[in-house]
Write a protein that holds these residues in place. Structure first.
Motif, PDB file in Angstrom:
ATOM      1  N   TYR A  32      33.880  35.162  42.432  1.00  0.00           N
ATOM      2  CA  TYR A  32      34.675  34.786  43.735  1.00  0.00           C
ATOM      3  C   TYR A  32      35.259  33.289  43.726  1.00  0.00           C
ATOM      4  CZ  TYR A  32      32.546  38.888  45.575  1.00  0.00           C
ATOM      5  OH  TYR A  32      32.295  40.382  45.703  1.00  0.00           O
ATOM      6  N   LEU A  59      38.176  39.738  39.569  1.00  0.00           N
ATOM      7  CA  LEU A  59      37.991  40.756  40.772  1.00  0.00           C
ATOM      8  C   LEU A  59      36.669  41.775  39.929  1.00  0.00           C
ATOM      9  CD1 LEU A  59      38.644  41.725  43.435  1.00  0.00           C
ATOM     10  CD2 LEU A  59      39.947  43.414  42.487  1.00  0.00           C
ATOM     11  N   MET A 119      48.448  30.750  43.980  1.00  0.00           N
ATOM     12  CA  MET A 119      49.570  31.581  43.890  1.00  0.00           C
ATOM     13  C   MET A 119      50.089  31.337  45.157  1.00  0.00           C
ATOM     14  SD  MET A 119      49.233  35.049  41.823  1.00  0.00           S
ATOM     15  CE  MET A 119      47.431  35.326  41.596  1.00  0.00           C
ATOM     16  N   ALA A 120      49.334  31.088  46.219  1.00  0.00           N
ATOM     17  CA  ALA A 120      49.947  30.891  47.678  1.00  0.00           C
ATOM     18  C   ALA A 120      50.870  29.790  47.781  1.00  0.00           C
ATOM     19  CB  ALA A 120      48.866  31.102  48.749  1.00  0.00           C
ATOM     20  N   LEU A 165      38.602  33.792  42.035  1.00  0.00           N
ATOM     21  CA  LEU A 165      39.704  34.713  42.736  1.00  0.00           C
ATOM     22  C   LEU A 165      39.946  33.729  43.668  1.00  0.00           C
ATOM     23  CD1 LEU A 165      40.424  37.624  42.470  1.00  0.00           C
ATOM     24  CD2 LEU A 165      39.000  37.768  44.547  1.00  0.00           C
ATOM     25  N   VAL A 195      43.922  33.020  43.996  1.00  0.00           N
ATOM     26  CA  VAL A 195      45.117  33.443  45.422  1.00  0.00           C
ATOM     27  C   VAL A 195      45.450  32.088  45.865  1.00  0.00           C
ATOM     28  CG1 VAL A 195      44.969  34.327  47.739  1.00  0.00           C
ATOM     29  CG2 VAL A 195      43.645  35.502  45.683  1.00  0.00           C
ATOM     30  N   THR A 220      54.516  38.114  42.587  1.00  0.00           N
ATOM     31  CA  THR A 220      53.997  39.362  42.444  1.00  0.00           C
ATOM     32  C   THR A 220      54.428  40.340  41.341  1.00  0.00           C
ATOM     33  OG1 THR A 220      54.623  39.362  44.639  1.00  0.00           O
ATOM     34  CG2 THR A 220      52.889  40.864  44.255  1.00  0.00           C
ATOM     35  N   VAL A 247      53.049  39.141  37.997  1.00  0.00           N
ATOM     36  CA  VAL A 247      51.714  39.841  37.936  1.00  0.00           C
ATOM     37  C   VAL A 247      51.877  41.075  37.189  1.00  0.00           C
ATOM     38  CG1 VAL A 247      49.567  40.276  39.035  1.00  0.00           C
ATOM     39  CG2 VAL A 247      50.778  37.931  39.437  1.00  0.00           C
ATOM     40  N   VAL A 248      52.677  41.927  37.975  1.00  0.00           N
ATOM     41  CA  VAL A 248      52.765  43.411  37.562  1.00  0.00           C
ATOM     42  C   VAL A 248      53.150  43.743  36.163  1.00  0.00           C
ATOM     43  CG1 VAL A 248      53.679  45.723  38.043  1.00  0.00           C
ATOM     44  CG2 VAL A 248      52.729  44.271  39.828  1.00  0.00           C
ATOM     45  N   VAL A 301      42.213  32.447  53.533  1.00  0.00           N
ATOM     46  CA  VAL A 301      41.567  33.149  52.334  1.00  0.00           C
ATOM     47  C   VAL A 301      40.251  32.450  52.129  1.00  0.00           C
ATOM     48  CG1 VAL A 301      41.436  32.551  49.553  1.00  0.00           C
ATOM     49  CG2 VAL A 301      43.663  32.684  50.774  1.00  0.00           C
ATOM     50  N   LEU A 358      37.005  35.165  52.517  1.00  0.00           N
ATOM     51  CA  LEU A 358      35.715  35.262  51.445  1.00  0.00           C
ATOM     52  C   LEU A 358      34.393  34.986  52.050  1.00  0.00           C
ATOM     53  CD1 LEU A 358      37.272  34.061  48.249  1.00  0.00           C
ATOM     54  CD2 LEU A 358      36.916  36.423  48.880  1.00  0.00           C
ATOM     55  N   VAL A 406      50.868  42.870  33.578  1.00  0.00           N
ATOM     56  CA  VAL A 406      49.838  43.895  33.226  1.00  0.00           C
ATOM     57  C   VAL A 406      50.619  44.886  32.467  1.00  0.00           C
ATOM     58  CG1 VAL A 406      48.473  45.676  34.245  1.00  0.00           C
ATOM     59  CG2 VAL A 406      48.497  43.410  35.198  1.00  0.00           C
ATOM     60  N   VAL A 407      51.948  45.251  32.558  1.00  0.00           N
ATOM     61  CA  VAL A 407      52.408  46.386  31.968  1.00  0.00           C
ATOM     62  C   VAL A 407      52.494  45.956  30.338  1.00  0.00           C
ATOM     63  CG1 VAL A 407      54.617  47.382  31.421  1.00  0.00           C
ATOM     64  CG2 VAL A 407      53.832  46.898  33.838  1.00  0.00           C
ATOM     65  N   ALA A 443      43.339  37.585  37.417  1.00  0.00           N
ATOM     66  CA  ALA A 443      42.923  37.821  38.710  1.00  0.00           C
ATOM     67  C   ALA A 443      41.981  39.118  38.617  1.00  0.00           C
ATOM     68  CB  ALA A 443      44.052  37.994  39.670  1.00  0.00           C
ATOM     69  N   LEU A 444      42.516  40.272  37.728  1.00  0.00           N
ATOM     70  CA  LEU A 444      41.957  41.347  37.535  1.00  0.00           C
ATOM     71  C   LEU A 444      40.409  41.239  36.962  1.00  0.00           C
ATOM     72  CD1 LEU A 444      45.085  43.626  36.902  1.00  0.00           C
ATOM     73  CD2 LEU A 444      43.626  43.383  38.983  1.00  0.00           C
TER      74      LEU A 444
END
Lengths: 267, 311
Positions: free
Chosen positions: B276, B271, B286-287, B279, B283, B249, B252-253, B23, B27, B256-257, B267-268
């Motif tokens: 940075y 970005l 989450m990892a 972000l 990341v 993941t 996260v999706v 990561v 960057l 957003v829905v 995160a969005l």
């Protein structure tokens, strides 16, 4: 010759249909980005066979071009994952020792960074778009191909034909290229078909989040996102891309399962 | 057992170090000038220099890496540019919702998959229907599933709220807002777990002790629940370890829905704002969560399988 299993049959049919959709984008004359402001969110009609989206753009045209884009992005992503993962996996499995240790650890680390996280990083690096999402999805598939190739190489390493090749003076590069890779093509093809399904899902999810194909270029994920706010008015713009995507993914999944059953020597 | 534990934890740490270094390296490769990206073209040289110093960009890369590593080891993730707050604090606000969603989703997926797998094996007709249904469900994108549920149960039939989150201080309202998102995640993960559970159960049903149980007259349902479920759940746990990434993941999706203020929306935003440090922290965390999940599942496997002795 056995007759093909139902999953192989239905899978190939659905995949073929999706390919046809993508090809039809070349023949269908309607511009996917041309708005028809008088017919926004229109239901299916002779002028717009699948209706229109919230901006009055033709849904069929957007669907066809979206399918084409999905196939392109998925295909390139799977190629990236396949070539990197298989090459590294064969090397790790055949050479073993510290090669295996180091590469396996790298894969473990990559596994902790799924496609979405990689996509965030790539988007920060080069801006969100087709290229960054393709690379992210492709890279996230490397560990899966690595695992299949590594296991296969380890199993084949001790077979008589590899030993014969070694006795004749073949080097590791020759053995990997001429003996291991062709013999693993079957399982790798199965993995590729399943990976294609996963790549379609991942790319659509990234486009939905705004990290993939950028508007106004049509993408199935983005179409759903744009339609979501207008659900109470018309469900068509959300249903069309969602169903097409689901059927395509189902097709690639079934194709992979069918191929696996077919190539499984235990049956 | 202890040496296994040690080895497994060391592997997790090595994985985490490598992933975080990846990561960082990412960057570092950022094209162009992050300072210009953040401040814009018309920033004064003094402001540029100040930000450069604040981001540590005036030092050589390896020194930045060493700085960053020691700071990260002290759990200091730096300061967000967009919010002007420590990244750790921002994450602390967002993590509970995402983790809650992940656990509700995982619990729901297991709660759906296991009984259905048992049902499928008990009645062949159910098996055909359920296997087909699950193969289809597995192919539906999470966000499409979310949108369909949203349309059906929030718009068409307004049983549940369509979006937003009132906070955990109102437990009942919070659960009501989390129900559809959790159901979406659970359904999307249940398909794969069902297939795994079914395959694992099928394998076990061919064993000798199952034949013995049947021969001594144990009813088929009881054979499944009492004799097959426990040994079949072990391979399932291995699969579960690989689910960490998909669950996170997926969450996260789904966030957003349903417009939930979790890690995904953060995160969005990060970005979009070219934030940075935020972000990178996101990341990284989450990892770390994925590695931790994998580690916990592996340890659970060791605890549950009496045959595994970690010599």
């Amino acid at each position: 010759m056995r007759s093909p299993s139902p999953s192989l049959l239905v899978g190939s049919l659905l995949v073929g249909l999706f390919l046809l959709l993508a090809l039809a984008s070349l023949l269908y004359p309607v511009d996917p980005n041309a708005p028809d402001f008088l017919h926004r969110l229109a239901p299916p009609s002779p002028t717009h066979p699948l209706g229109t989206d919230p901006l009055g753009r033709d849904l069929l045209a957007r669907l066809l071009h979206g399918a084409k884009n999905a196939l392109l992005v998925g295909g390139i992503a799977v190629s990236v994952g396949f070539s990197l993962g298989v090459a590294l996996g064969l090397v790790a499995g055949y050479l073993g020792r510290y090669w295996d240790g180091a590469l396996s650890l790298l894969m473990e680390a990559l596994y902790a960074l799924p496609g979405l996280l990689l996509a965030l990083l790539f988007a920060a690096l080069m801006g969100p778009g087709v290229l960054s999402s393709m690379l992210a999805v492709g890279l996230s598939m490397v560990p899966a191909f690595f695992r299949v190739a590594r296991a296969g190489a380890m199993a084949l390493k001790a077979t008589p034909f590899v030993e014969a090749a070694l006795a004749l003076g073949a080097g590791p590069a020759w053995v990997i290229r001429r003996h291991l890779f062709p013999n693993l093509l079957g399982p790798l093809l199965v993995q590729a078909s399943l990976a294609f399904a996963a790549a379609l899902l991942a790319e659509a999810a990234l486009s939905y989040l705004g990290l993939g194909i950028q508007p106004p270029a049509p993408s199935l994920g983005r179409m759903l996102r744009e339609a979501q706010g207008f659900l109470p008015l018309s469900p068509y713009p959300a249903l069309v891309p969602g169903l097409a995507l689901s059927l395509a993914v189902l097709g690639f999944n079934l194709l992979g399962d069918g191929l696996r059953d077919r190539l499984d020597p235990r049956r | 057992m202890r040496s296994f534990l040690l080895r497994r934890v060391l592997l997790a740490l090595a994985t985490l170090w490598l992933a975080s270094s990846l990561v960082f390296a990412f960057l570092l490769l950022l094209p162009g000038d992050p300072v210009q990206a953040i401040l814009g073209l018309e920033a004064s040289p003094a402001a540029r220099q100040a930000l450069e110093r604040a981001l540590g960009l005036d030092k050589p890369p390896w020194e930045r890496y060493a700085d960053w590593l020691t700071r990260t080891l002290r759990l200091d993730l730096g300061e967000s540019i967009r919010y002007g707050k420590p990244v750790g604090e921002l994450l602390g606000e967002r993590i509970p919702l995402t983790l809650g969603l992940v656990f509700l989703g995982l619990g729901g997926a297991l709660f759906l998959a296991l009984p259905l797998a048992l049902l499928a094996l008990r009645f062949p007709l159910c098996d055909l229907a359920l296997s087909g249904l699950m193969a289809c469900l597995q192919s539906v994108p999470t966000f499409f599933l979310g949108v369909v549920l949203l349309y059906a149960l929030a718009v068409h039939l307004p049983l549940f709220p369509a979006s937003g989150f009132p906070g955990f201080s109102h437990p009942w309202e919070a659960l009501r807002h989390l129900f559809l998102p959790a159901l979406t995640l659970a359904l999307s993960r249940a398909a794969i777990l069902f297939r795994m559970a079914r395959g694992s159960l099928l394998e076990v049903m061919g064993q000798d002790y199952i034949r013995t149980a049947r021969a001594k007259g144990v009813p088929e349902t009881w054979v499944l629940i009492k004799h097959a479920l426990k040994p079949a759940s072990l391979p399932l746990i291995t699969v579960l370890g690989l689910e960490g990434g998909f669950l996170l993941t997926g969450a996260v999706v789904v966030e957003v829905v349903f417009a939930l203020p979790g890690m995904g929306s953060l995160a969005l935003t990060a970005l979009e704002a070219r934030d940075y440090p935020l972000l990178q922290g996101l990341v990284l965390v989450m990892a770390a969560l994925i590695v931790l999940f994998n580690l916990l599942v592996d340890l659970l496997y060791g605890l549950l399988d009496p045959r595994v002795t970690y010599a």
